[in-house]
Design an enzyme around this catalytic site. Structure first.
Site, PDB file in Angstrom:
ATOM      1  N   CYS A 105       0.830  -1.354   0.034  1.00 23.10           N
ATOM      2  CA  CYS A 105       0.028   0.070  -0.202  1.00 23.10           C
ATOM      3  C   CYS A 105       0.607   1.376   0.218  1.00 23.10           C
ATOM      4  O   CYS A 105       0.349   2.439  -0.552  1.00 23.10           O
ATOM      5  CB  CYS A 105      -0.905   0.090   1.294  1.00 23.10           C
ATOM      6  SG  CYS A 105      -2.088  -1.266   1.289  1.00 23.10           S
ATOM      7  N   HIS A 160      -3.229   7.456   2.606  1.00 21.27           N
ATOM      8  CA  HIS A 160      -3.599   6.043   2.117  1.00 21.27           C
ATOM      9  C   HIS A 160      -4.924   5.827   2.795  1.00 21.27           C
ATOM     10  O   HIS A 160      -5.399   6.030   3.662  1.00 21.27           O
ATOM     11  CB  HIS A 160      -2.613   5.144   2.714  1.00 21.27           C
ATOM     12  CG  HIS A 160      -3.041   3.789   2.454  1.00 21.27           C
ATOM     13  ND1 HIS A 160      -3.358   3.322   1.090  1.00 21.27           N
ATOM     14  CD2 HIS A 160      -3.253   2.577   2.991  1.00 21.27           C
ATOM     15  CE1 HIS A 160      -3.639   1.895   0.845  1.00 21.27           C
ATOM     16  NE2 HIS A 160      -3.347   1.620   2.261  1.00 21.27           N
ATOM     17  N   ASN A 208      -9.843   0.215  -0.154  1.00 20.11           N
ATOM     18  CA  ASN A 208      -8.615   0.263   0.004  1.00 20.11           C
ATOM     19  C   ASN A 208      -7.905  -0.237  -1.515  1.00 20.11           C
ATOM     20  O   ASN A 208      -7.966  -1.468  -1.789  1.00 20.11           O
ATOM     21  CB  ASN A 208      -7.856  -0.700   0.833  1.00 20.11           C
ATOM     22  CG  ASN A 208      -6.583  -0.483   1.057  1.00 20.11           C
ATOM     23  OD1 ASN A 208      -5.823   0.154   0.198  1.00 20.11           O
ATOM     24  ND2 ASN A 208      -5.772  -1.219   2.358  1.00 20.11           N
TER      25      ASN A 208
HETATM   26  N1  ACO Z   1     -18.354  -8.073   9.152  1.00 14.67           N
HETATM   27  C1  ACO Z   1     -18.772  -8.341  10.456  1.00 14.67           C
HETATM   28  N2  ACO Z   1     -17.968  -8.598  11.509  1.00 14.67           N
HETATM   29  C2  ACO Z   1     -16.780  -8.747  11.234  1.00 14.67           C
HETATM   30  C3  ACO Z   1     -16.276  -8.440   9.932  1.00 14.67           C
HETATM   31  C4  ACO Z   1     -17.120  -8.085   8.896  1.00 14.67           C
HETATM   32  N3  ACO Z   1     -16.658  -7.918   7.696  1.00 14.67           N
HETATM   33  N4  ACO Z   1     -14.807  -8.589  10.035  1.00 14.67           N
HETATM   34  C5  ACO Z   1     -14.329  -8.790  11.381  1.00 14.67           C
HETATM   35  N5  ACO Z   1     -15.459  -9.069  11.995  1.00 14.67           N
HETATM   36  C6  ACO Z   1     -15.745  -9.266  13.436  1.00 14.67           C
HETATM   37  C7  ACO Z   1     -14.504 -10.010  14.034  1.00 14.67           C
HETATM   38  O1  ACO Z   1     -14.836 -11.382  13.697  1.00 14.67           O
HETATM   39  C8  ACO Z   1     -14.671  -9.772  15.422  1.00 14.67           C
HETATM   40  O2  ACO Z   1     -15.734 -10.794  15.989  1.00 14.67           O
HETATM   41  P1  ACO Z   1     -15.617 -11.513  17.341  1.00 14.67           P
HETATM   42  O3  ACO Z   1     -15.268 -10.201  18.258  1.00 14.67           O
HETATM   43  O4  ACO Z   1     -16.769 -12.182  17.395  1.00 14.67           O
HETATM   44  O5  ACO Z   1     -14.095 -12.262  17.160  1.00 14.67           O
HETATM   45  C9  ACO Z   1     -15.212  -8.311  15.580  1.00 14.67           C
HETATM   46  O6  ACO Z   1     -15.955  -8.277  14.235  1.00 14.67           O
HETATM   47  C10 ACO Z   1     -14.261  -7.457  15.867  1.00 14.67           C
HETATM   48  O7  ACO Z   1     -12.851  -7.607  15.223  1.00 14.67           O
HETATM   49  P2  ACO Z   1     -11.975  -6.418  15.014  1.00 14.67           P
HETATM   50  O8  ACO Z   1     -10.784  -7.113  14.372  1.00 14.67           O
HETATM   51  O9  ACO Z   1     -11.652  -6.489  16.551  1.00 14.67           O
HETATM   52  O10 ACO Z   1     -12.500  -5.379  14.584  1.00 14.67           O
HETATM   53  P3  ACO Z   1     -11.992  -3.990  14.399  1.00 14.67           P
HETATM   54  O11 ACO Z   1     -12.647  -2.980  15.136  1.00 14.67           O
HETATM   55  O12 ACO Z   1     -10.436  -3.984  14.675  1.00 14.67           O
HETATM   56  O13 ACO Z   1     -12.065  -3.608  12.825  1.00 14.67           O
HETATM   57  C11 ACO Z   1     -10.808  -3.809  10.913  1.00 14.67           C
HETATM   58  C12 ACO Z   1     -11.336  -4.869  11.893  1.00 14.67           C
HETATM   59  C13 ACO Z   1     -11.603  -2.878  10.192  1.00 14.67           C
HETATM   60  C14 ACO Z   1     -10.245  -4.677   9.801  1.00 14.67           C
HETATM   61  C15 ACO Z   1      -9.530  -2.865  11.707  1.00 14.67           C
HETATM   62  O14 ACO Z   1      -8.898  -3.680  12.459  1.00 14.67           O
HETATM   63  C16 ACO Z   1      -8.771  -2.352  10.522  1.00 14.67           C
HETATM   64  O15 ACO Z   1      -9.148  -1.414   9.782  1.00 14.67           O
HETATM   65  N6  ACO Z   1      -7.613  -2.750  10.883  1.00 14.67           N
HETATM   66  C17 ACO Z   1      -6.556  -1.994   9.746  1.00 14.67           C
HETATM   67  C18 ACO Z   1      -6.310  -3.082   8.648  1.00 14.67           C
HETATM   68  C19 ACO Z   1      -6.282  -2.328   7.419  1.00 14.67           C
HETATM   69  O16 ACO Z   1      -6.645  -1.305   7.355  1.00 14.67           O
HETATM   70  N7  ACO Z   1      -5.715  -3.216   6.265  1.00 14.67           N
HETATM   71  C20 ACO Z   1      -5.623  -2.743   5.059  1.00 14.67           C
HETATM   72  C21 ACO Z   1      -4.117  -3.028   4.777  1.00 14.67           C
HETATM   73  S1  ACO Z   1      -2.940  -2.152   5.622  1.00 14.67           S
HETATM   74  C22 ACO Z   1      -3.085  -0.562   5.276  1.00 14.67           C
HETATM   75  O17 ACO Z   1      -3.389  -0.255   4.251  1.00 14.67           O
HETATM   76  C23 ACO Z   1      -2.719   0.155   6.281  1.00 14.67           C
END
Ligand code: ACO
Length: 328
Positions: free
Chosen positions: A115, A252, A282
């Site tokens: 990214c 980003h 993204n």
């Molecule tokens: N729909 C519904 N529920 C979901 C989904 C979904 N698509 N994805 C995960 N969940 C659930 C999980 O299973 C978890 O359930 P559980 O509590 O029963 O285990 C719950 O939601 C919470 O999960 P978390 O991972 O704690 O959720 P969080 O608030 O952290 O959000 C996310 C997840 C959006 C991925 C976040 O962590 C994030 O944005 N991280 C950064 C990752 C990113 O942006 N990556 C892109 C590439 S890197 C970059 O470009 C910077």
């Protein structure tokens, strides 16, 4: 006495025509529009058509950037394509773009920093221009991330989309005193200890397969804001500027909460932040130039504006670039 500046002459973006909404994803995995919007800010993403490759997207964006600059491929002597999703293992996407543009001179190569790829490629092209190794560069960020998604994994498949963005960067002699145009400073960082937090579980020399994106979302999130703000502050300090001097912030586009967190921590007013993650999701290396293209074309970014670009991605890699906008 004059110094060599790298100035952006044109910018272009391309998004595949097919749009996939969160509602469509609800029928594929256990998710909801409400969850995706609340946790990420994403409402839809563009998806490349069958047979539409990363080099197709990259070429379309490059052509728009050249047209915006009032140039043709004849004027270019360097192409760098930032991508993680090449058409083939080799040749590079840049070689394919070079061929599609009908350009048979200069040099073309890919750069892989996931990214962060566009910010890394921009800094690389800046070095080529400032050292005299090239005069006019096409810098492209292009990815078809939907091709490496596991559509059964709700943790990742809701986050990504396809697209490409490009700029034409040209060497120009300018006075050393203020206000200098073009790229004023760049900071690049990486730390390979974090690679398993965000990676693709396949590859040529490991599994012989393409693989799918695997991510520890919470871990990525935890590191993102601190890493991004560090390089932004370093890039500002290098140029003798502060956050208050910025006219626009082009982060980003991975997650709205990361964007807002970084903006708040650096001290950038929300109205100066360019956001496309709601419509593009993204797009990896394409996200920064696509957001730049949108803000230039709708008239927000004007000649003389001070613009901060930043990105963070797999590796981890992260970087920032401070630019004084020069194209009209
Ligand atoms: N729909 C519904 N529920 C979901 C989904 C979904 N698509 N994805 C995960 N969940 C659930 C999980 O299973 C978890 O359930 P559980 O509590 O029963 O285990 C719950 O939601 C919470 O999960 P978390 O991972 O704690 O959720 P969080 O608030 O952290 O959000 C996310 C997840 C959006 C991925 C976040 O962590 C994030 O944005 N991280 C950064 C990752 C990113 O942006 N990556 C892109 C590439 S890197 C970059 O470009 C910077």
């Amino acid at each position: 006495m004059t110094i060599t500046c790298s100035v952006i002459r044109g910018v272009g973006g391309y998004l595949p025509s097919k749009v996939m909404t969160n509602a469509e994803l609800e029928s594929m995995v256990d998710t909801s529009d409400e969850w995706i919007v609340q946790r990420t800010g994403i409402r839809q993403r563009h998806v490349a058509a069958k047979g539409e490759t990363t080099s197709d997207l990259a070429t379309a964006a490059a052509q728009k950037a050249l047209a915006h600059a009032g140039m043709t491929a004849k004027d270019v002597d360097l192409i760098i394509v930032a991508t993680t999703t090449p058409d083939y293992t080799f040749p590079s996407v840049a070689s394919l773009v070079q061929e599609k543009l009908g350009m048979h001179h200069g040099c073309a190569f890919d750069q892989q920093a996931v990214c962060s790829g566009f910010v890394f490629a921009l800094a690389t092209a800046d070095s080529y221009l400032k050292s005299g190794m090239a005069r006019t560069a096409l810098v492209v960020g292009a990815d078809t991330m939907t091709r490496i998604l596991d559509w059964k994994d709700r943790n990742t498949c809701v986050l990504f989309g396809d697209g490409a963005g490009a700029v034409v960067l040209q060497a120009q002699q300018c006075a050393p005193d203020e206000p200098r145009p073009g790229i004023l400073s760049s900071r690049l960082r990486s730390d390979g200890r974090h690679w398993k937090k965000l990676y693709v579980d396949g590859g040529v020399s490991s599994t012989g397969t393409i693989g799918h994106i695997r991510m520890q979302g919470r871990e990525v999130f935890k590191h993102a804001v601190a890493m991004i703000t560090d390089v932004i502050n370093d890039a500002l300090a290098d140029a003798g500027k502060s956050a208050a001097d910025l006219d626009w912030f082009i982060p980003h586009q991975a997650n709205r909460r990361i964007i807002d967190g970084a903006g708040r921590k650096v001290g950038i007013a929300p109205e100066k932040v360019v956001v496309t993650v709601d419509r593009h999701a993204n797009t990896s290396a394409a996200s920064v130039p696509l957001a730049l293209d949108e803000a230039v074309r709708d008239g927000r970014i004007k000649a003389g504006d001070l613009v901060m670009l930043e990105a963070m991605g797999g590796g981890f890699t992260w970087g920032a670039s401070l630019i004084r906008w020069s194209a009209d």
